[in-house]
Design an enzyme around this catalytic site. Sequence first.
Site, PDB file in Angstrom:
ATOM      1  CG  HIS B  56      -2.001  -1.026   1.209  1.00  0.00           C
ATOM      2  ND1 HIS B  56      -3.080  -1.002   2.064  1.00  0.00           N
ATOM      3  CD2 HIS B  56      -2.194  -2.110   0.401  1.00  0.00           C
ATOM      4  CE1 HIS B  56      -3.893  -2.024   1.798  1.00  0.00           C
ATOM      5  NE2 HIS B  56      -3.375  -2.714   0.799  1.00  0.00           N
ATOM      6  CD  GLU B  58      -1.427   4.660   3.445  1.00  0.00           C
ATOM      7  OE1 GLU B  58      -1.267   3.721   2.623  1.00  0.00           O
ATOM      8  OE2 GLU B  58      -2.536   5.148   3.716  1.00  0.00           O
ATOM      9  CB  CYS B  86      -6.038  -0.080   5.265  1.00  0.00           C
ATOM     10  SG  CYS B  86      -4.463  -0.980   5.249  1.00  0.00           S
ATOM     11  CB  CYS B  89      -1.480   1.846   5.978  1.00  0.00           C
ATOM     12  SG  CYS B  89      -1.218   0.997   4.409  1.00  0.00           S
TER      13      CYS B  89
END
Lengths: 160, 160
Positions: B56, B58, B86, B89
């Site tokens: 992801h 991040e 999320c 993250c």
Amino acid sequence: MPFTETDQRIMQQVMAVARQGIEAGNWPFGACVIRNGKPLAFDHNRVVTAHDPTAHAEVSTIRLACQELGTHDLSGCEMVTSCAPCPMCFSAIYWSGIRRLVYGAFPEDYFLLGFNSFIIPPEKMAETGKVRMIMEGGLLREENRTLFELYHAKYGRIYQ
Amino acid sequence: MPFTETDQRIMQQVMAVARQGIEAGNWPFGACVIRNGKPLAFDHNRVVTAHDPTAHAEVSTIRLACQELGTHDLSGCEMVTSCAPCPMCFSAIYWSGIRRLVYGAFPEDYFLLGFNSFIIPPEKMAETGKVRMIMEGGLLREENRTLFELYHAKYGRIYQ
């Protein structure tokens, strides 16, 4: 019976991999992704040596397994890991598509390493996030705990 | 005022990076790690192209920033990200040592991409995990939402 013979055998291998990680200076955790009943990838924590705070054992092993298969989707795979996954690892396992998780030690078993904040057990993560995952904890718990003691004796606490 | 001029300027750059990610076939998210008021690393989501469900925006950006500094510790750094992180993250941000987080869109803004399970807002993660992080959401929310619509028009839903 919650744990299969495969789980038991693979957990022994996971602990051997975690021991290699400790020797290299990493945190005392290991994991395995299983596909069709066979180990696809093993790895240990690599936070210290890889300069990567996301390289917990579960995340590193998921990355390896995905490289092996050439996909970001591990649906149908299982994971065996040496301890209850942290919230990051639980979430990585969920996103990868893995839906069966076997773990060894419980969160309180690694408090001696200084992990005493940001503990959300995987069962609580699943409940809070409203998702399903088959989870069984406590496989070779004492043996995994011994690895944390080995790490602690060698390097002290991870978090002060 | 919750958002600084630096936050605003960097969010514009984060959205430009997210747009590059969309062009490459990745999910429509971007992030930046800031150190001493200056951007240290930008990256976009790389799940599809890197075959890595943990990549992801991040997580990828944290990894880049750590490679840049040669450490797994980003204490004192901040993050600007295009949407509410999320649970994976959020946790990666926490473990990295980052303690100030600025985000753009809210979770409900990316429901059109099919993310409608395993949504735990970062504020809820902090509360459940009993940890502190300074968080401000909603910076250029509509503009970030437009990126999700752009992705959706081009590729459809991520999760069916």
